[in-house]
Scaffold this active site. Structure first.
Site, PDB file in Angstrom:
ATOM      1  N   ARG A  29       0.845  -1.210   0.000  1.00  0.00           N
ATOM      2  CA  ARG A  29       0.000   0.000   0.000  1.00  0.00           C
ATOM      3  C   ARG A  29       0.876   1.255   0.000  1.00  0.00           C
ATOM      4  NH1 ARG A  29      -3.953   1.380   5.174  1.00  0.00           N
ATOM      5  NH2 ARG A  29      -4.569   3.460   4.540  1.00  0.00           N
ATOM      6  N   ASN A  82       1.817   1.914  15.047  1.00  0.00           N
ATOM      7  CA  ASN A  82       0.919   0.919  14.444  1.00  0.00           C
ATOM      8  C   ASN A  82       1.017   0.837  12.921  1.00  0.00           C
ATOM      9  OD1 ASN A  82      -0.351   3.384  14.281  1.00  0.00           O
ATOM     10  ND2 ASN A  82      -2.392   2.609  14.693  1.00  0.00           N
ATOM     11  N   THR A 108       9.810   4.283  18.052  1.00  0.00           N
ATOM     12  CA  THR A 108      10.901   3.409  18.516  1.00  0.00           C
ATOM     13  C   THR A 108      10.595   1.965  18.130  1.00  0.00           C
ATOM     14  OG1 THR A 108      11.487   4.926  20.256  1.00  0.00           O
ATOM     15  CG2 THR A 108      12.157   2.642  20.576  1.00  0.00           C
ATOM     16  N   GLY A 159      -0.860   9.760  19.563  1.00  0.00           N
ATOM     17  CA  GLY A 159      -1.858  10.012  20.607  1.00  0.00           C
ATOM     18  C   GLY A 159      -1.799  11.450  21.124  1.00  0.00           C
ATOM     19  N   ASP A 160      -2.056  11.584  22.449  1.00  0.00           N
ATOM     20  CA  ASP A 160      -2.105  12.909  23.099  1.00  0.00           C
ATOM     21  C   ASP A 160      -0.822  13.717  22.921  1.00  0.00           C
ATOM     22  OD1 ASP A 160      -4.527  12.272  23.983  1.00  0.00           O
ATOM     23  OD2 ASP A 160      -3.973  11.956  26.094  1.00  0.00           O
ATOM     24  N   THR A 161       0.291  13.012  22.665  1.00  0.00           N
ATOM     25  CA  THR A 161       1.574  13.696  22.458  1.00  0.00           C
ATOM     26  C   THR A 161       1.392  14.820  21.436  1.00  0.00           C
ATOM     27  OG1 THR A 161       2.414  11.431  22.488  1.00  0.00           O
ATOM     28  CG2 THR A 161       4.010  13.167  22.041  1.00  0.00           C
ATOM     29  N   GLY A 162       0.540  14.587  20.451  1.00  0.00           N
ATOM     30  CA  GLY A 162       0.319  15.574  19.389  1.00  0.00           C
ATOM     31  C   GLY A 162      -0.236  16.877  19.932  1.00  0.00           C
ATOM     32  N   GLU A 177      -2.709  14.040  13.325  1.00  0.00           N
ATOM     33  CA  GLU A 177      -3.698  12.953  13.231  1.00  0.00           C
ATOM     34  C   GLU A 177      -3.612  12.213  14.540  1.00  0.00           C
ATOM     35  OE1 GLU A 177      -2.065  10.634  10.131  1.00  0.00           O
ATOM     36  OE2 GLU A 177      -1.957  12.304   8.775  1.00  0.00           O
ATOM     37  N   ARG A 210      -5.734   0.323  15.947  1.00  0.00           N
ATOM     38  CA  ARG A 210      -5.854   1.202  14.778  1.00  0.00           C
ATOM     39  C   ARG A 210      -6.608   2.451  15.207  1.00  0.00           C
ATOM     40  NH1 ARG A 210      -9.540  -1.232  12.157  1.00  0.00           N
ATOM     41  NH2 ARG A 210      -9.350  -0.007  10.278  1.00  0.00           N
ATOM     42  N   CYS A 211      -6.177   3.615  14.656  1.00  0.00           N
ATOM     43  CA  CYS A 211      -6.857   4.854  15.050  1.00  0.00           C
ATOM     44  C   CYS A 211      -8.328   4.796  14.677  1.00  0.00           C
ATOM     45  CB  CYS A 211      -6.183   6.062  14.421  1.00  0.00           C
ATOM     46  SG  CYS A 211      -6.139   6.002  12.637  1.00  0.00           S
ATOM     47  N   GLU A 304      -9.784   5.260  24.810  1.00  0.00           N
ATOM     48  CA  GLU A 304      -9.365   4.466  23.647  1.00  0.00           C
ATOM     49  C   GLU A 304      -8.518   3.293  24.150  1.00  0.00           C
ATOM     50  OE1 GLU A 304      -7.138   5.886  19.517  1.00  0.00           O
ATOM     51  OE2 GLU A 304      -6.363   6.612  21.403  1.00  0.00           O
TER      52      GLU A 304
END
Ligand code: NAP
Length: 409
Positions: A29, A82, A108, A159-162, A177, A210-211, A304
């Site tokens: 993909r 992921n 990592t 995740g929340d890191t964003g 995202e 998966r998100c 989540e």
């Protein structure tokens, strides 16, 4: 990339326990994404605008404006564990075709697969230095990269890191995202076999990591027993074991993820959820679990899990389902199952999510579709076209002509 799919996929199997078949699909993909991006980018970047001044009140026809798209400079790409290859390539390809250079900070767990993938760009003849790959723990090197003055754009998935990164980053374009709590609303007239099959695929593929996984089922009370029985029967058929054997359910990514999931399960147990299967865990391997009669006071109704655990909330009206969905901090995707197209559009309009799927589980692809999250699920929109546009700036050149009194003679 397609020629080298085997060693890259093997890394995905070993690093993130992705089933072997899905690992190969992720690489293939990604190769297709690069090709599509290259074709699309040529057209997008070949387009500009021509404007004339006298269409705005008070102006004569004395200015011509030409606009074109120019690169931003250096794009910093940070994908999650992921999809370490596909979600890296979904940033690398648009950045490069738009004329940028790129620094990749892979997750990592997934870094070795990402290094093999970057090597393919070098084998394909990309100039050295155009794509840099910096490995290391995000918690240690993240601030250095995201706050670096040489970075002109950050494209982050995780995740929340964003949310923390967007507070620290400077005045640069951000593509975020982030997480989701994708709801699956089942109306009374739904095709319950179709819904059950999609709940299994949507909720348990890659062990729920998966998100866009289905993360909560909101089902009308009148059809809930039948739906739960159908889903339960399919859960019993899921295979559990190692990624090398292509099992449906494989170990979740870390011990702390497994502990987090277990915390949500124990909270639901204590507050009276119905366990459709026995809870079973060996190390990071968690057996698939459907939790029925989940109520809003349980953490799993909102958080989540990122694991093979799926809550079912019984609702007595569509409005109740939409209310639950919209009360979430997340707004990534959602889906609705009904045979009534008019109702499905009304539900889609009412759901505060970036995308609503009608009669199918949420999904990110195909990769040229727009993909975006509302609220804490993100900033901006991706998908090939949107990402290319986001990684460019508009540049104008204005040609100033003589005033109308000027004569050519
Ligand atoms: P994460 O913990 O937020 O990590 C994502 C990436 O950020 C990793 O590469 C990580 O590196 C890096 N990172 C960690 N701390 C950082 C910092 N302070 N500064 C800069 N980078 C830092 O997420 P994850 O556990 O890998 O992925 C799961 C999450 O991603 C879920 O919430 C899921 O919903 C979300 N997700 C969203 C989408 C979407 O498109 N909306 C798609 C997939 C996943 P290290 O690995 O070194 O920590």
């Amino acid at each position: 990339m397609k020629e080298h799919k085997a060693p890259i996929a093997e890394c995905l199997v070993k690093e993130i326990a992705k089933p072997a078949k899905d690992s190969v699909s992720e690489v293939v993909r990604s190769g297709d994404l690069v090709s599509y991006c290259a074709e699309e980018g040529v057209r997008i970047l070949g387009e500009g605008k021509f404007l004339v001044s006298d269409s705005f009140p008070g102006n004569d026809r004395t200015k011509y404006c030409l606009t074109s798209k120019i690169p931003l400079g250096v794009v910093l790409a940070i994908p999650p564990f992921n999809y370490p290859v596909n979600l890296a390539v979904s940033k690398i390809a648009p950045a490069l075709i738009a004329g940028n250079s790129l620094v990749l900070k892979p997750p990592t767990q997934g870094a070795v697969a990402a290094l093999h993938m970057v090597h393919c760009f070098h084998l394909a003849g990309f100039p050295k230095g155009l794509i840099g790959c910096v490995t290391g723990k995000g918690s240690e090197i993240g601030d250095f990269l995201t706050m670096h003055p040489g970075v002109n754009c950050i494209s982050f998935t995780g995740g929340d890191t964003g949310i923390a990164i967007s507070r620290k980053a400077g005045m640069i374009p951000l593509q975020m995202e982030l997480g989701g709590k994708d709801a699956c609303i089942i109306l009374e007239d739904a095709d319950l076999d179709l819904a059950a099959a999609n709940i299994i695929k949507g909720g348990f593929s890659y062990s729920g990591q998966r998100c866009t996984a289905v993360k909560v089922v909101l089902v009308m009370e009148s059809v809930a027993d039948t739906l739960v029985e159908k889903v339960k029967a399919k859960v019993a058929k899921l295979t559990v074991g190692s990624p090398e054997d292509n099992c449906d359910i494989t170990p979740v990514v870390t011990e702390s993820s497994a502990n987090f999931i277990e915390g949500l399960v124990m909270d639901a147990k204590q507050k009276g959820a119905t366990f459709c299967q026995e809870y079973k865990r060996e190390g990071n391997l968690i057996w698939p679990l459907l939790l029925d009669n989940v109520r809003p006071d349980m953490r799993i109704a909102w958080e989540e899990p990122f694991g093979p655990v799926l809550p079912v909330i019984r609702i007595s009206s569509v409005e109740e389902g939409i209310h639950h969905c919209n009360a979430s901090n997340f707004g990534l995707q959602g889906c609705v199952f009904t045979r009534d197209i008019n109702k499905s559009i009304l539900v889609s309009d009412a759901m505060e999510t970036g995308t609503v799927q009608i009669n199918s589980a949420p999904a990110r692809g195909p990769d040229h579709f727009p993909f975006q999250g509302l609220k804490d699920s993100g900033i901006g929109s991706q998908g090939i076209t949107n990402s290319i546009n986001m990684m460019t700036k508009i540049k104008s050149t204005v040609i100033n002509l003589p005033t109308p009194s000027y004569t050519m003679g």
